[in-house]
Structure formats: structure tokens, C-alpha cells
Write a protein that holds these residues in place. Structure first.
Motif, short mmCIF file in Angstrom:
data_model
loop_
_atom_site.label_atom_id
_atom_site.label_comp_id
_atom_site.label_asym_id
_atom_site.label_seq_id
_atom_site.Cartn_x
_atom_site.Cartn_y
_atom_site.Cartn_z
N ARG A 224 9.31 1.24 -21.55
CA ARG A 224 10.36 1.77 -20.98
C ARG A 224 10.25 1.71 -19.36
N ARG A 225 9.03 1.69 -18.76
CA ARG A 225 8.86 1.39 -17.17
C ARG A 225 8.94 2.82 -16.87
N ARG A 226 8.15 3.78 -17.61
CA ARG A 226 8.18 4.99 -17.01
C ARG A 226 6.93 5.60 -16.79
N LYS A 227 5.81 4.79 -16.65
CA LYS A 227 4.38 5.18 -16.64
C LYS A 227 4.32 6.31 -15.43
N PRO A 228 4.79 5.85 -14.12
CA PRO A 228 4.50 7.03 -13.06
C PRO A 228 4.87 8.30 -13.53
N GLU A 229 6.03 8.47 -14.22
CA GLU A 229 6.56 9.63 -14.83
C GLU A 229 5.50 10.52 -15.67
N LEU A 230 5.24 9.27 -16.73
CA LEU A 230 4.02 9.69 -17.62
C LEU A 230 2.79 10.33 -17.05
N VAL A 231 2.37 9.69 -16.29
CA VAL A 231 1.11 10.03 -15.30
C VAL A 231 1.17 11.43 -14.76
N LYS A 232 2.35 11.74 -14.14
CA LYS A 232 2.73 12.86 -13.61
C LYS A 232 2.62 13.98 -14.55
N ASP B 139 0.77 -1.19 -0.01
CA ASP B 139 0.08 0.07 0.04
C ASP B 139 0.93 1.20 -0.06
N ASP B 140 1.15 1.95 -1.35
CA ASP B 140 2.08 2.88 -1.24
C ASP B 140 1.35 4.31 -0.82
N ARG B 141 0.21 4.26 -0.56
CA ARG B 141 -0.43 5.52 0.11
C ARG B 141 -1.25 5.23 1.17
N GLU B 142 -1.90 6.03 1.85
CA GLU B 142 -2.71 5.75 2.88
C GLU B 142 -4.12 6.07 2.50
N ASP B 143 -4.60 5.62 1.43
CA ASP B 143 -6.07 6.02 1.07
C ASP B 143 -6.91 4.81 0.76
N GLY B 144 -6.31 3.78 1.49
CA GLY B 144 -7.26 2.56 1.53
C GLY B 144 -7.11 1.67 0.14
N ARG B 145 -6.20 2.04 -0.52
CA ARG B 145 -5.98 1.10 -1.88
C ARG B 145 -4.70 0.33 -1.35
N ASP B 146 -5.09 -1.05 -1.80
CA ASP B 146 -3.87 -1.94 -1.86
C ASP B 146 -3.50 -1.99 -3.16
N GLU B 147 -2.38 -1.31 -3.64
CA GLU B 147 -1.88 -1.39 -5.02
C GLU B 147 -0.41 -1.04 -5.06
N THR B 148 0.18 -1.65 -5.93
CA THR B 148 1.72 -1.41 -6.18
C THR B 148 1.76 -0.03 -6.87
N PRO B 149 2.73 0.67 -6.94
CA PRO B 149 3.11 1.92 -7.59
C PRO B 149 2.63 1.56 -9.21
N ASN B 150 2.95 0.56 -9.61
CA ASN B 150 2.76 0.25 -11.14
C ASN B 150 1.36 0.21 -11.31
N GLU B 151 0.56 -0.66 -10.38
CA GLU B 151 -0.78 -0.76 -10.33
C GLU B 151 -1.32 0.54 -10.44
#
Length: 173
Positions: free
Chosen positions: A100-108, A14-26
Motif C-alpha cells: 500500500r506504499r506506506r512504508k515511511p509511516e510504518l517505519v515511524k 538526497d532527502d536529508r543532509e546526512d550524506g546519503r543519496d537515497e530517495t524517501p522510499n530507499e
């Protein structure tokens, strides 16, 4: 654990305390999907406004526009082009970064582009409404339409979400 209770679910990171259980990639995948849905809605509205603007130039009454109306028209065509370019930018970026495994940056970055595009679309919508009313009814009515459109966008796009966030944060505390 009693027989009627379901077994506990496996716990993912759980990468944030928002109640979601997901990985950073998810999370990035989910956020990307939500951004795409927003872009689809934005693009449809932009296409309709752009189509209207392009058709106006080929109408016989286009010659009846005064200098102010033609200037507004040219600015609106430029805004329509900019809105289209902005709406397509995240898709182009995704294609360039695919695999290229850059989706978090792309989303930002895409989130920022979508916010900018919303400002452009707001200006485009307000401008098209103003131009139509100004041309068909008159300058005073056009100014009234301008003010009413700015107020509507301000209330619905800015104030209402802020009020909802504030009410939810009060409820959660």
C-alpha cells in the motif's frame, strides 16, 4: 577530469543532509531493514527470558516462593507477554500495510513500538535478575541486584548513547 579519476556518480534525491543519496522510499526500506534486525535481537532475548519464566512455574521449588516473589513472577510473565506482543506488532502492521506504499509511516510507528518494547524488555530483564537473586540468595541481595541492574541499564542504554552522540556532535562542529 583526469583519466585516473572515476566518473561522478549519478545523483539521487538526497532527502536529508546526512550524506546519503537515497530517495524517501530507499530510506524507508533501509530503516525498515535496520528495525527488523533490532527486532530479531530483541525477540531472541525475550524468548529466552519467557522460556525461563515458563519453566520456573513447573519446577518443584516454585512452591517455595513467598508471596512477594510470586507477585513479581506474575508481573514478569505479563511483561514477557507484552514484550513479545510489541516485538511482533511491526511485523503484523507490515503484513496489513504490505503493497500500500506506506512504508515511511510504518517505519515511524514501528520505531515508536520498538522504543516502548525496549523499556518493557529493560523492566523484564531487571525483574528476572532481581527475582532469581532474591529467591536464591535473599531479599537484601535481590534489592542490590535490582539497583545494580537499573544502574547498568541506565548507563549502557541511556547514558552511553547520549555521551556518544554528544562527542560526535562536538567532533562534527
Amino acid at each position: 577530469m583526469t583519466p585516473e579519476e572515476p566518473p561522478p556518480l549519478p545523483v539521487a534525491h538526497d532527502d536529508r543532509e546526512d550524506g546519503r543519496d537515497e530517495t524517501p522510499n530507499e530510506r524507508a526500506d533501509r530503516n525498515w531493514d535496520e528495525l527488523l534486525q533490532e527486532l530479531r535481537v530483541m525477540q531472541t532475548g525475550t524468548q529466552i527470558l519467557t522460556g525461563f519464566l515458563l519453566a520456573v512455574a513447573f519446577q518443584p521449588r516454585f512452591e517455595d516462593m513467598d508471596v512477594f516473589q510470586r507477585d513479581v513472577y506474575v508481573v514478569l510473565v505479563a511483561l514477557a507477554a507484552l514484550a513479545t506482543i510489541l516485538a511482533l506488532a511491526p511485523v503484523g502492521m507490515h503484513r496489513a500495510l504490505f503493497g500500500r506504499r506506506r512504508k515511511p509511516e510504518l517505519v515511524k510507528v514501528a520505531t515508536r513500538i520498538v522504543k516502548i518494547d525496549l523499556v518493557v524488555i529493560a523492566a523484564l530483564t531487571i525483574g528476572v535478575t532481581t527475582l532469581i537473586i532474591d529467591f536464591t540468595v535473599g531479599r537484601t541481595a535481590g534489592v542490590i541486584a535490582l539497583i545494580a541492574s537499573v544502574v547498568a541499564v541506565g548507563l549502557l542504554w541511556l547514558l552511553l548513547p547520549r555521551m556518544i552522540r554528544r562527542a560526535l556532535s562536538r567532533r562534527d562542529t
